[in-house]
Design a protein around this motif. Structure first.
Motif, PDB file in Angstrom:
ATOM      1  N   ALA A   7      74.726 -10.483 -15.179  1.00 55.86           N
ATOM      2  CA  ALA A   7      75.881 -10.623 -16.051  1.00 55.86           C
ATOM      3  C   ALA A   7      77.121 -11.037 -15.266  1.00 55.86           C
ATOM      4  N   ARG A  85      84.885 -23.777 -12.641  1.00 57.02           N
ATOM      5  CA  ARG A  85      83.885 -24.616 -13.278  1.00 57.02           C
ATOM      6  C   ARG A  85      84.574 -25.855 -13.827  1.00 57.02           C
ATOM      7  N   ASP A  88      86.461 -24.275 -17.069  1.00 54.46           N
ATOM      8  CA  ASP A  88      87.127 -22.979 -17.064  1.00 54.46           C
ATOM      9  C   ASP A  88      87.107 -22.344 -15.684  1.00 54.46           C
ATOM     10  N   ILE A 102      86.848 -15.163 -18.157  1.00 54.24           N
ATOM     11  CA  ILE A 102      86.658 -16.605 -18.253  1.00 54.24           C
ATOM     12  C   ILE A 102      87.873 -17.186 -18.974  1.00 54.24           C
ATOM     13  N   PRO A 104      89.437 -20.743 -20.217  1.00 52.03           N
ATOM     14  CA  PRO A 104      89.348 -22.204 -20.330  1.00 52.03           C
ATOM     15  C   PRO A 104      90.669 -22.825 -19.858  1.00 52.03           C
TER      16      PRO A 104
ATOM     17  N   VAL B 389      87.971 -14.991 -22.390  1.00 50.22           N
ATOM     18  CA  VAL B 389      86.865 -14.087 -22.691  1.00 50.22           C
ATOM     19  C   VAL B 389      86.619 -13.205 -21.476  1.00 50.22           C
ATOM     20  N   ARG B 427      76.607 -11.967 -20.809  1.00 49.85           N
ATOM     21  CA  ARG B 427      77.111 -13.143 -20.113  1.00 49.85           C
ATOM     22  C   ARG B 427      76.874 -14.434 -20.899  1.00 49.85           C
ATOM     23  N   ALA B 430      79.544 -14.564 -23.538  1.00 43.43           N
ATOM     24  CA  ALA B 430      80.870 -14.877 -22.997  1.00 43.43           C
ATOM     25  C   ALA B 430      80.969 -16.353 -22.610  1.00 43.43           C
ATOM     26  N   ASP B 431      79.953 -16.852 -21.915  1.00 44.59           N
ATOM     27  CA  ASP B 431      79.962 -18.263 -21.508  1.00 44.59           C
ATOM     28  C   ASP B 431      80.010 -19.174 -22.731  1.00 44.59           C
ATOM     29  N   ALA B 434      83.469 -19.057 -24.454  1.00 41.33           N
ATOM     30  CA  ALA B 434      84.488 -19.841 -23.746  1.00 41.33           C
ATOM     31  C   ALA B 434      84.300 -21.329 -24.052  1.00 41.33           C
ATOM     32  N   ASP B 435      83.043 -21.727 -24.117  1.00 38.49           N
ATOM     33  CA  ASP B 435      82.730 -23.125 -24.403  1.00 38.49           C
ATOM     34  C   ASP B 435      83.115 -23.493 -25.840  1.00 38.49           C
TER      35      ASP B 435
END
Lengths: 166, 445
Positions: A7, A85, A88, A102, A104, B389, B427, B430-431, B434-435
């Protein structure tokens, strides 16, 4: 425990770590704070009429807390990591409570670069990202000044390209 | 219209009088309470002391009020922004960029209402003090200015100006009778709802227990506690009742219009484009009646600490009314068919009371969370409003292979948190969120 790492795993091989100088900076702050604690200890030992067991107990607890805090600072600093990335920024930290944030690039409103007096002495800076949400927790401490300035500029540039406001 | 507004204007000349009038009762009561000493020494009756004292205070207030009135002007500048120049000793020249407009409220405080006046509050997005209050204006002037500001802001945002360019009859009516009423809250239901809120009901129950205990033990100590536990909810119920009495939601040309208040009438336009999230709150004792409360987070909406960004769309009402209203502000959401994902049953060991309620849902347009056993909260946020996030995991969650995903929104009452979900899902969720947040924004602008 492998799933735990899942995670909070980095997008590529590893997280970008923060500089070990941050450990030094934070330990220096700890030492400064402990001046008061030591001062109280001196009074306890040399002030007449204070029973020795109290002085011993105080010194023992103070020393134990100091060793523990010293060790914890090292682990906490090692727990920080970030990764950029394509779209983000990822930041991890925490030992007991682990956090991954995270952000963006399009949501960044402000990128802060700051460093306090002890930080400046040791040459580390903190980069913090702000979004429209007050709860966004994206702080990267312990970056070398060049690294920090470069990161801020990269983030600001990406933010501008993808900016979307509120 | 712009030409007329370009000339600097003052608020109505009787403004100082309104200041003075609203000052009198407080001073009068204060003097009645503490003026006994003066009355004794001079031999003048207490009531006379209170009258003279409050009259004097009113005169001073009126004088200062007149001075600040004379120094305040407002106008629309060449760029079409609202300027407010004010301040007695320290001049303040404020410029409110209407392209960043958040809200324009027409408010009628009690004292102003005696004179048939209103105050206009204009808020723009920005850090710190980004609101201007013009007090007091005639209702007609206030509505003309409000209509102009809204038109101007809509134009700058690239939206077509509302029908007919000028003020729309339905929107300008002092009573909402001529425009479409979407929801209304009867006083009885409002009072019932406030009394049955979890905090109120809990404190009243506690008060009953304390009083019963006091009676049984015959000790007076409990009475002080009862006064506090009983007084706080009664006070809060009364203030909320006064705030939300006569609650009406109508559809205006520029969004939903909300009017409420008994002593101070609040009238506010909910700018639909600024809604960051919606929350459906259902306290335990409301659920048997099927009642819910609807709260919104509006970006940049000012307020007291902890209350920023909060707008109440429905203080208490049926679920169907709530869903209809939510459909007005977030048309892309269907709250009845959200694909809820429950938490694994081992979450019981982390959240023994609410684990059955905990759930999250993701659709093409929104992310939602359901939390709370006693007071149930369903929070919904469009992907386009998600700021960042977070994944968090405490030690207890770690030992159970759970984690929580927090969705960060602009400050306000709505909090979307997928608590204690399966670690393997955290995870990826969350990923993906965000996307989705990023892509939703690209699509919408």
């Amino acid at each position: 425990m492998t799933s735990v790492d899942d995670a909070f795993r980095p997008p590529q091989d590893t997280w970008n770590p923060v500089s070990p100088r941050l450990t030094t900076a934070r330990r220096l702050t700890l030492l400064l704070g402990y001046l008061i604690v030591v001062g109280i200890g001196v009074v306890l030992w040399f002030f007449p009429g204070i029973p020795r067991p109290i002085a011993w107990a105080y010194s023992g607890v103070a020393l134990a807390v100091f060793v523990w805090a010293w060790w914890l600072i090292g682990r906490r600093v090692r727990s920080y990591g970030y990764a950029e990335r394509e779209d983000d920024l990822l930041v991890v930290n925490g030992i007991l409570v682990r956090r991954l944030t995270i952000v963006p690039y399009g949501r960044m409103q402000l990128v802060d670069l700051r460093s306090g007096p002890i930080d400046r002495m040791l040459g580390v800076s903190t980069v913090q990202l702000h979004t429209a949400a007050a709860t966004t927790d994206a702080t990267i401490p312990g970056l070398l000044p060049d690294e920090a300035a470069a990161l801020r500029d990269r983030l600001a540039a990406r933010g501008e390209v993808r900016s979307a406001g509120l | 219209m712009t030409d007329v507004l370009a000339v600097p204007r003052r608020t109505v000349p009787i403004t100082p009088l309104v200041y003075a009038v609203q000052f009198i009762p407080a001073v009068f009561i204060a003097l009645l309470a503490v003026g006994g000493g003066i009355a004794d020494r001079t031999g003048v009756p207490l009531v006379i002391v209170a009258f003279v004292g409050s009259g004097f205070a009113a005169a001073v207030t009126a004088a200062i009020g007149w001075w600040s009135w004379a120094r305040l002007t407002y106008y629309i500048d060449a760029d079409g922004d609202l300027r407010v120049d004010s301040g007695i000793l320290q001049r303040q020249l404020r410029r409110l960029q209407l392209s960043r407009l958040q809200s324009v409220d027409v408010v009628a405080p009690l004292a102003a209402r005696l004179f048939g006046l209103v105050e206009l509050r204009v808020e723009v997005a920005g850090i710190g003090d980004s609101r201007a209050t013009l007090r007091y204006l005639n209702r007609g002037d206030a509505q003309e200015l409000r209509a102009h500001i809204l038109d101007r802001a809509a134009l700058l945002r690239g939206e077509a100006p509302p029908v007919g360019e000028g003020p729309e009859p339905g929107d300008e009516a002092p009573t909402p009778s001529s425009s479409e009423v979407l929801a209304q809250v009867p006083s009885g239901r409002l009072m019932g709802g406030l009394l049955l809120r979890s905090s109120t009901a809990g404190l009243l129950l506690l008060t009953a227990v304390v009083i019963a205990g006091t009676v049984f033990t015959q000790g007076p100590a409990g009475l002080v506690v009862a006064l506090i536990t009983g007084g706080v909810p009664i006070f809060s119920v009364l203030t909320e009742f006064l705030t939300f009495a006569g609650f009406v939601v109508t559809r205006g040309s520029r969004g939903l219009r909300v009017r409420h208040g008994l002593l101070q009438v609040n009238s506010r336009t909910i700018p639909t484009g600024r809604v960051q999230g919606v929350q459906l709150v259902a306290p335990l004792l409301w659920r048997r009646y099927g009642w819910v409360r609807v709260e919104l987070t509006i970006a940049g909406l000012g307020g007291e600490a902890g209350d920023a960004g909060r707008a109440v769309l429905l203080p208490v009402g049926s679920r169907q009314t709530a869903l209809d209203l939510i459909a007005e502000v977030l048309p892309e959401v269907d709250l009845d068919s959200l694909p809820w994902q429950s938490v694994p049953s081992r979450a019981r060991r982390r959240a023994p009371i609410q684990w059955r309620v905990l759930a999250y849902a993701v659709t093409d347009a929104v992310i939602a969370s359901r939390r709370g056993r006693i007071t149930r909260r369903i929070a919904v946020a469009p992907h386009a409003r998600v700021q960042s996030v977070r994944v968090t995991q405490g030690p207890w969650e770690r030992s159970l292979a759970l984690a929580s995903v927090h969705v960060d929104l602009a400050p306000g009452p709505v909090q979307v948190i997928a608590s204690h979900i399966d670690l393997a899902q955290a995870r990826p969720l969350a990923d993906a969120e965000a996307d989705r947040a990023r892509r939703a924004r690209l699509g919408s602008t």
